[in-house]
Scaffold this motif. Structure first.
Motif, PDB file in Angstrom:
ATOM      1  N   ASN A 186     -16.578 -29.037 129.923  1.00 43.91           N
ATOM      2  CA  ASN A 186     -17.769 -29.708 129.409  1.00 43.91           C
ATOM      3  C   ASN A 186     -17.455 -31.105 128.895  1.00 43.91           C
ATOM      4  OD1 ASN A 186     -19.783 -27.840 129.953  1.00 43.91           O
ATOM      5  ND2 ASN A 186     -19.254 -26.635 128.156  1.00 43.91           N
ATOM      6  N   LEU A 187     -16.273 -31.308 128.342  1.00 45.97           N
ATOM      7  CA  LEU A 187     -15.894 -32.653 127.900  1.00 45.97           C
ATOM      8  C   LEU A 187     -15.764 -33.611 129.077  1.00 45.97           C
ATOM      9  CD1 LEU A 187     -13.242 -32.097 125.080  1.00 45.97           C
ATOM     10  CD2 LEU A 187     -15.471 -33.174 124.867  1.00 45.97           C
ATOM     11  N   LEU A 188     -15.308 -33.087 130.205  1.00 52.58           N
ATOM     12  CA  LEU A 188     -15.124 -33.931 131.379  1.00 52.58           C
ATOM     13  C   LEU A 188     -16.425 -34.187 132.148  1.00 52.58           C
ATOM     14  CD1 LEU A 188     -11.775 -32.443 132.721  1.00 52.58           C
ATOM     15  CD2 LEU A 188     -12.097 -34.577 131.449  1.00 52.58           C
ATOM     16  N   THR A 189     -17.376 -33.282 132.042  1.00 49.31           N
ATOM     17  CA  THR A 189     -18.599 -33.419 132.828  1.00 49.31           C
ATOM     18  C   THR A 189     -19.804 -33.908 132.032  1.00 49.31           C
ATOM     19  OG1 THR A 189     -19.148 -31.092 132.476  1.00 49.31           O
ATOM     20  CG2 THR A 189     -17.881 -31.648 134.466  1.00 49.31           C
ATOM     21  N   ALA A 190     -19.707 -33.918 130.715  1.00 48.55           N
ATOM     22  CA  ALA A 190     -20.833 -34.362 129.886  1.00 48.55           C
ATOM     23  C   ALA A 190     -20.338 -35.377 128.869  1.00 48.55           C
ATOM     24  CB  ALA A 190     -21.459 -33.171 129.177  1.00 48.55           C
ATOM     25  N   THR A 191     -21.265 -36.098 128.288  1.00 47.40           N
ATOM     26  CA  THR A 191     -20.909 -37.095 127.291  1.00 47.40           C
ATOM     27  C   THR A 191     -20.952 -36.464 125.905  1.00 47.40           C
ATOM     28  OG1 THR A 191     -21.903 -38.806 128.657  1.00 47.40           O
ATOM     29  CG2 THR A 191     -21.491 -39.354 126.359  1.00 47.40           C
ATOM     30  N   ALA A 192     -19.848 -36.529 125.210  1.00 48.25           N
ATOM     31  CA  ALA A 192     -19.773 -35.973 123.864  1.00 48.25           C
ATOM     32  C   ALA A 192     -20.383 -36.946 122.865  1.00 48.25           C
ATOM     33  CB  ALA A 192     -18.318 -35.699 123.498  1.00 48.25           C
ATOM     34  N   THR A 193     -21.059 -36.415 121.874  1.00 46.77           N
ATOM     35  CA  THR A 193     -21.634 -37.256 120.826  1.00 46.77           C
ATOM     36  C   THR A 193     -20.528 -37.930 120.030  1.00 46.77           C
ATOM     37  OG1 THR A 193     -23.487 -35.727 120.665  1.00 46.77           O
ATOM     38  CG2 THR A 193     -23.188 -37.258 118.845  1.00 46.77           C
ATOM     39  N   SER A 194     -19.491 -37.163 119.714  1.00 41.88           N
ATOM     40  CA  SER A 194     -18.344 -37.698 118.993  1.00 41.88           C
ATOM     41  C   SER A 194     -17.081 -37.258 119.736  1.00 41.88           C
ATOM     42  CB  SER A 194     -18.325 -37.165 117.563  1.00 41.88           C
ATOM     43  OG  SER A 194     -17.092 -37.469 116.945  1.00 41.88           O
ATOM     44  N   LEU A 195     -16.461 -38.174 120.443  1.00 39.00           N
ATOM     45  CA  LEU A 195     -15.275 -37.809 121.223  1.00 39.00           C
ATOM     46  C   LEU A 195     -14.137 -37.365 120.321  1.00 39.00           C
ATOM     47  CD1 LEU A 195     -14.064 -37.591 124.016  1.00 39.00           C
ATOM     48  CD2 LEU A 195     -13.285 -39.954 123.800  1.00 39.00           C
ATOM     49  N   GLY A 196     -13.977 -38.049 119.189  1.00 41.10           N
ATOM     50  CA  GLY A 196     -12.916 -37.657 118.256  1.00 41.10           C
ATOM     51  C   GLY A 196     -13.130 -36.257 117.713  1.00 41.10           C
ATOM     52  N   GLY A 197     -14.368 -35.939 117.355  1.00 43.68           N
ATOM     53  CA  GLY A 197     -14.677 -34.597 116.861  1.00 43.68           C
ATOM     54  C   GLY A 197     -14.493 -33.541 117.933  1.00 43.68           C
ATOM     55  N   ALA A 198     -14.842 -33.879 119.171  1.00 43.81           N
ATOM     56  CA  ALA A 198     -14.689 -32.932 120.270  1.00 43.81           C
ATOM     57  C   ALA A 198     -13.213 -32.655 120.548  1.00 43.81           C
ATOM     58  CB  ALA A 198     -15.370 -33.464 121.521  1.00 43.81           C
ATOM     59  N   ILE A 199     -12.393 -33.699 120.503  1.00 42.22           N
ATOM     60  CA  ILE A 199     -10.959 -33.506 120.736  1.00 42.22           C
ATOM     61  C   ILE A 199     -10.340 -32.711 119.591  1.00 42.22           C
ATOM     62  CG2 ILE A 199      -8.750 -34.721 120.917  1.00 42.22           C
ATOM     63  CD1 ILE A 199     -10.248 -36.863 122.526  1.00 42.22           C
ATOM     64  N   PHE A 200     -10.768 -32.996 118.359  1.00 40.26           N
ATOM     65  CA  PHE A 200     -10.276 -32.220 117.219  1.00 40.26           C
ATOM     66  C   PHE A 200     -10.641 -30.749 117.368  1.00 40.26           C
ATOM     67  CE2 PHE A 200     -11.031 -30.275 113.077  1.00 40.26           C
ATOM     68  CZ  PHE A 200      -9.762 -30.386 112.524  1.00 40.26           C
ATOM     69  N   SER A 201     -11.885 -30.465 117.774  1.00 43.30           N
ATOM     70  CA  SER A 201     -12.323 -29.080 117.966  1.00 43.30           C
ATOM     71  C   SER A 201     -11.491 -28.385 119.040  1.00 43.30           C
ATOM     72  CB  SER A 201     -13.796 -29.027 118.350  1.00 43.30           C
ATOM     73  OG  SER A 201     -14.585 -29.544 117.324  1.00 43.30           O
ATOM     74  N   LEU A 202     -11.195 -29.105 120.116  1.00 38.25           N
ATOM     75  CA  LEU A 202     -10.377 -28.541 121.184  1.00 38.25           C
ATOM     76  C   LEU A 202      -8.973 -28.206 120.687  1.00 38.25           C
ATOM     77  CD1 LEU A 202      -9.926 -27.795 124.152  1.00 38.25           C
ATOM     78  CD2 LEU A 202      -9.305 -30.193 124.545  1.00 38.25           C
ATOM     79  N   ILE A 203      -8.383 -29.123 119.943  1.00 37.63           N
ATOM     80  CA  ILE A 203      -7.037 -28.876 119.399  1.00 37.63           C
ATOM     81  C   ILE A 203      -7.062 -27.690 118.443  1.00 37.63           C
ATOM     82  CG2 ILE A 203      -5.245 -29.864 117.910  1.00 37.63           C
ATOM     83  CD1 ILE A 203      -5.900 -32.586 119.225  1.00 37.63           C
ATOM     84  N   LEU A 204      -8.099 -27.585 117.639  1.00 40.43           N
ATOM     85  CA  LEU A 204      -8.219 -26.463 116.711  1.00 40.43           C
ATOM     86  C   LEU A 204      -8.342 -25.136 117.454  1.00 40.43           C
ATOM     87  CD1 LEU A 204      -8.401 -25.735 113.709  1.00 40.43           C
ATOM     88  CD2 LEU A 204     -10.866 -25.982 113.903  1.00 40.43           C
ATOM     89  N   ILE A 205      -9.143 -25.100 118.516  1.00 37.79           N
ATOM     90  CA  ILE A 205      -9.292 -23.878 119.311  1.00 37.79           C
ATOM     91  C   ILE A 205      -7.955 -23.482 119.935  1.00 37.79           C
ATOM     92  CG2 ILE A 205     -10.354 -22.919 121.404  1.00 37.79           C
ATOM     93  CD1 ILE A 205     -12.839 -24.612 120.734  1.00 37.79           C
ATOM     94  N   LEU A 206      -7.231 -24.455 120.481  1.00 38.73           N
ATOM     95  CA  LEU A 206      -5.923 -24.164 121.091  1.00 38.73           C
ATOM     96  C   LEU A 206      -4.911 -23.694 120.048  1.00 38.73           C
ATOM     97  CD1 LEU A 206      -5.708 -27.116 123.631  1.00 38.73           C
ATOM     98  CD2 LEU A 206      -6.041 -24.693 124.149  1.00 38.73           C
ATOM     99  N   ALA A 207      -4.947 -24.290 118.864  1.00 36.36           N
ATOM    100  CA  ALA A 207      -4.015 -23.887 117.807  1.00 36.36           C
ATOM    101  C   ALA A 207      -4.284 -22.464 117.337  1.00 36.36           C
ATOM    102  CB  ALA A 207      -4.099 -24.863 116.630  1.00 36.36           C
TER     103      ALA A 207
END
Length: 141
Positions: free
Chosen positions: A41-62
């Motif tokens: 979804n990050l690659l196919t849609a525009t995130a409102t906050s890219l930094g927040g989206a990347i942080f959320s992804l890192i948190l999910i992976l952790a």
């Protein structure tokens, strides 16, 4: 000098330990699947906050990596894993109950049933005895 043997400690791994470990690993794999869907979804849609989206992804992976670690060491009988598994299951219940109240019953049940099973099995005598063994050499990890 040898340690006194504890006659109440089990010699073989209880089935409940196997089930709890399997559920923890399945939860971790589910989180990894969510992370993959999140990346798509990050690659196919525009995130409102890219930094927040990347942080959320890192948190999910952790969290997924941590659950894999907890599942592995719970299987091996480490004492500290009971608390880690308990805390994660309480988080899952805190997510599942509002999901059920919001009318998304299937997803709510999928989020509620594994933690319910773990919470019931986590405090059984065989599981506590397995993770509290005193008849073997101390484990330093």
């Amino acid at each position: 000098m040898s340690r006194p043997q504890d006659s109440t400690a089990p010699t073989s791994r209880p089935a409940a330990v196997n089930l709890i470990s399997a559920i923890l690993v399945l939860e971790a794999l589910g989180l990894l699947a969510v992370a993959g869907w999140y990346v798509y979804n990050l690659l196919t849609a525009t995130a409102t906050s890219l930094g927040g989206a990347i942080f959320s992804l890192i948190l999910i992976l952790a969290v997924a990596a941590w659950l894999l670690v907890v599942g592995h060491f719970f299987f091996r009988g480490m004492r500290w894993t009971r608390a880690a598994a308990l805390v994660w299951q309480l988080f899952m219940v805190a997510i599942a109950v509002p999901t059920l109240q919001g009318g998304v019953v299937l997803v709510g049940l999928l989020l509620l049933l594994p933690p319910a099973a773990i919470l019931l099995l986590l405090f059984t005598k065989p599981v506590i005895a397995w993770t509290s063994r005193t008849n073997s050499e101390p484990k330093t990890y």
